[in-house]
Design a protein around this motif. Structure first.
Motif, PDB file in Angstrom:
ATOM      1  N   GLY A  30       0.815  -1.206   0.000  1.00 54.03           N
ATOM      2  CA  GLY A  30       0.000   0.000   0.000  1.00 54.03           C
ATOM      3  C   GLY A  30       0.854   1.264   0.000  1.00 54.03           C
ATOM      4  N   ILE A  31       2.010   1.191   0.646  1.00 53.89           N
ATOM      5  CA  ILE A  31       2.933   2.332   0.649  1.00 53.89           C
ATOM      6  C   ILE A  31       3.364   2.636  -0.778  1.00 53.89           C
ATOM      7  N   GLY A  32       3.748   1.614  -1.512  1.00 55.54           N
ATOM      8  CA  GLY A  32       4.148   1.799  -2.903  1.00 55.54           C
ATOM      9  C   GLY A  32       3.014   2.349  -3.755  1.00 55.54           C
ATOM     10  N   GLU A  33       1.808   1.848  -3.518  1.00 57.12           N
ATOM     11  CA  GLU A  33       0.648   2.337  -4.275  1.00 57.12           C
ATOM     12  C   GLU A  33       0.387   3.813  -3.979  1.00 57.12           C
ATOM     13  N   GLN A  34       0.568   4.223  -2.728  1.00 55.40           N
ATOM     14  CA  GLN A  34       0.369   5.624  -2.355  1.00 55.40           C
ATOM     15  C   GLN A  34       1.440   6.526  -2.954  1.00 55.40           C
ATOM     16  N   MET A  35       2.617   5.983  -3.198  1.00 52.48           N
ATOM     17  CA  MET A  35       3.709   6.766  -3.785  1.00 52.48           C
ATOM     18  C   MET A  35       3.474   7.030  -5.270  1.00 52.48           C
ATOM     19  N   ASP A  36       2.796   6.100  -5.955  1.00 49.13           N
ATOM     20  CA  ASP A  36       2.555   6.229  -7.400  1.00 49.13           C
ATOM     21  C   ASP A  36       1.843   7.534  -7.720  1.00 49.13           C
ATOM     22  N   GLY A  37       2.409   8.273  -8.652  1.00 50.08           N
ATOM     23  CA  GLY A  37       1.782   9.498  -9.122  1.00 50.08           C
ATOM     24  C   GLY A  37       2.016  10.722  -8.265  1.00 50.08           C
ATOM     25  N   HIS A  38       2.695  10.569  -7.126  1.00 47.89           N
ATOM     26  CA  HIS A  38       2.958  11.711  -6.242  1.00 47.89           C
ATOM     27  C   HIS A  38       4.376  12.217  -6.463  1.00 47.89           C
ATOM     28  N   LEU A  39       4.497  13.546  -6.490  1.00 54.23           N
ATOM     29  CA  LEU A  39       5.805  14.152  -6.710  1.00 54.23           C
ATOM     30  C   LEU A  39       6.724  13.958  -5.517  1.00 54.23           C
ATOM     31  N   ILE A  40       8.006  13.814  -5.798  1.00 56.43           N
ATOM     32  CA  ILE A  40       9.032  13.823  -4.755  1.00 56.43           C
ATOM     33  C   ILE A  40       9.188  15.289  -4.364  1.00 56.43           C
ATOM     34  N   PRO A  41       8.887  15.651  -3.106  1.00 59.45           N
ATOM     35  CA  PRO A  41       8.839  17.066  -2.725  1.00 59.45           C
ATOM     36  C   PRO A  41      10.071  17.883  -3.113  1.00 59.45           C
ATOM     37  N   SER A  42      11.258  17.327  -2.973  1.00 57.69           N
ATOM     38  CA  SER A  42      12.478  18.100  -3.257  1.00 57.69           C
ATOM     39  C   SER A  42      12.658  18.382  -4.747  1.00 57.69           C
ATOM     40  N   THR A  43      11.889  17.702  -5.610  1.00 58.84           N
ATOM     41  CA  THR A  43      12.009  17.930  -7.055  1.00 58.84           C
ATOM     42  C   THR A  43      10.923  18.855  -7.591  1.00 58.84           C
ATOM     43  N   ASP A  44       9.985  19.241  -6.723  1.00 60.33           N
ATOM     44  CA  ASP A  44       8.856  20.067  -7.157  1.00 60.33           C
ATOM     45  C   ASP A  44       9.272  21.536  -7.180  1.00 60.33           C
ATOM     46  N   ASP A  45       9.350  22.099  -8.374  1.00 62.12           N
ATOM     47  CA  ASP A  45       9.748  23.495  -8.530  1.00 62.12           C
ATOM     48  C   ASP A  45       8.547  24.422  -8.673  1.00 62.12           C
ATOM     49  N   GLY A  46       7.362  23.926  -8.372  1.00 64.55           N
ATOM     50  CA  GLY A  46       6.145  24.702  -8.513  1.00 64.55           C
ATOM     51  C   GLY A  46       5.474  24.491  -9.862  1.00 64.55           C
ATOM     52  N   LEU A  47       6.223  24.008 -10.804  1.00 63.34           N
ATOM     53  CA  LEU A  47       5.685  23.732 -12.140  1.00 63.34           C
ATOM     54  C   LEU A  47       5.602  22.241 -12.406  1.00 63.34           C
ATOM     55  N   GLY A  48       6.077  21.466 -11.475  1.00 62.85           N
ATOM     56  CA  GLY A  48       6.110  20.016 -11.631  1.00 62.85           C
ATOM     57  C   GLY A  48       7.400  19.481 -11.054  1.00 62.85           C
ATOM     58  N   GLY A  49       7.630  18.224 -11.261  1.00 64.85           N
ATOM     59  CA  GLY A  49       8.834  17.580 -10.754  1.00 64.85           C
ATOM     60  C   GLY A  49       8.781  16.102 -11.079  1.00 64.85           C
ATOM     61  N   MET A  50       9.649  15.352 -10.424  1.00 61.52           N
ATOM     62  CA  MET A  50       9.692  13.913 -10.657  1.00 61.52           C
ATOM     63  C   MET A  50       8.762  13.214  -9.667  1.00 61.52           C
ATOM     64  N   SER A  51       7.995  12.254 -10.160  1.00 55.84           N
ATOM     65  CA  SER A  51       7.147  11.470  -9.274  1.00 55.84           C
ATOM     66  C   SER A  51       7.922  10.242  -8.810  1.00 55.84           C
ATOM     67  N   TRP A  52       7.492   9.697  -7.680  1.00 58.78           N
ATOM     68  CA  TRP A  52       8.170   8.528  -7.125  1.00 58.78           C
ATOM     69  C   TRP A  52       8.222   7.395  -8.144  1.00 58.78           C
ATOM     70  N   ASP A  53       7.114   7.187  -8.859  1.00 60.57           N
ATOM     71  CA  ASP A  53       7.085   6.068  -9.800  1.00 60.57           C
ATOM     72  C   ASP A  53       7.925   6.339 -11.050  1.00 60.57           C
ATOM     73  N   GLY A  54       8.502   7.527 -11.163  1.00 61.35           N
ATOM     74  CA  GLY A  54       9.432   7.822 -12.245  1.00 61.35           C
ATOM     75  C   GLY A  54      10.852   7.401 -11.927  1.00 61.35           C
ATOM     76  N   LEU A  55      11.081   6.970 -10.700  1.00 68.11           N
ATOM     77  CA  LEU A  55      12.414   6.505 -10.297  1.00 68.11           C
ATOM     78  C   LEU A  55      12.698   5.135 -10.897  1.00 68.11           C
ATOM     79  N   PRO A  56      13.975   4.821 -11.119  1.00 62.09           N
ATOM     80  CA  PRO A  56      14.317   3.438 -11.487  1.00 62.09           C
ATOM     81  C   PRO A  56      13.847   2.492 -10.373  1.00 62.09           C
ATOM     82  N   ASP A  57      13.501   1.274 -10.739  1.00 58.99           N
ATOM     83  CA  ASP A  57      12.939   0.318  -9.777  1.00 58.99           C
ATOM     84  C   ASP A  57      13.763   0.189  -8.498  1.00 58.99           C
ATOM     85  N   GLU A  58      15.087   0.100  -8.613  1.00 63.60           N
ATOM     86  CA  GLU A  58      15.895  -0.101  -7.399  1.00 63.60           C
ATOM     87  C   GLU A  58      15.791   1.094  -6.457  1.00 63.60           C
TER      88      GLU A  58
END
Length: 140
Positions: A30-58
């Motif tokens: 469930g933790i992984g499911e909650q991470m899907d589609g949510h931005l990694i806070p430190s990458t959010d520049d106000g216009l977007g950023g990288m989402s957790w599920d955009g990370l390489p699997d490892e």
């Protein structure tokens, strides 16, 4: 008097119990499911950023394990949070801490009924050491 078979205190206790059980044995998947589609806070520049599920699997799996550990070690403040809501208080992001050797000894989390614009001033104003019989004045 009410004819209900429960009290307000019973409702408060149950409202606190439910989120507390989530930290006792977090649902790893469930933790992984909650991470899907949510931005990694430190990458959010106000216009977007990288989402957790955009990370390489490892990296995603490593982050998921670390989040699971953080949730499992979290303090149960569920009853406090419920009571804040009952009292109409809003928690403040700022905390007051007393540290020793780089580690916290005491940390006060505060909540207010005051408007947000006045909260920080109250917390910071009370955190400043003031001269008194047991303290020397601060020097610049």
């Amino acid at each position: 008097m009410t004819n209900l078979p429960y009290t307000h205190a019973d409702l408060h206790a149950e409202a606190a119990r439910q989120p507390a059980t989530l930290t006792e044995d977090p649902d790893f998947m469930g933790i992984g499911e909650q991470m899907d589609g949510h931005l990694i806070p430190s990458t959010d520049d106000g216009l977007g950023g990288m989402s957790w599920d955009g990370l390489p699997d490892e990296h995603f799996n490593d982050a998921q394990r670390k989040i699971d550990d953080l949730i499992g070690g979290a303090a149960d403040v569920s009853a406090w949070a419920v009571q804040l809501g009952v009292d109409g208080l809003q928690p403040e992001d700022h905390t007051l801490s007393v540290d020793s050797d780089g580690r916290p000894l005491v940390r006060l989390h505060v909540a207010f009924v005051l408007p947000r614009a006045r909260r920080r001033g109250v917390a910071v104003g009370h955190a400043r050491p003031r001269p008194g019989p047991h303290r020397r004045p601060l020097t610049p």
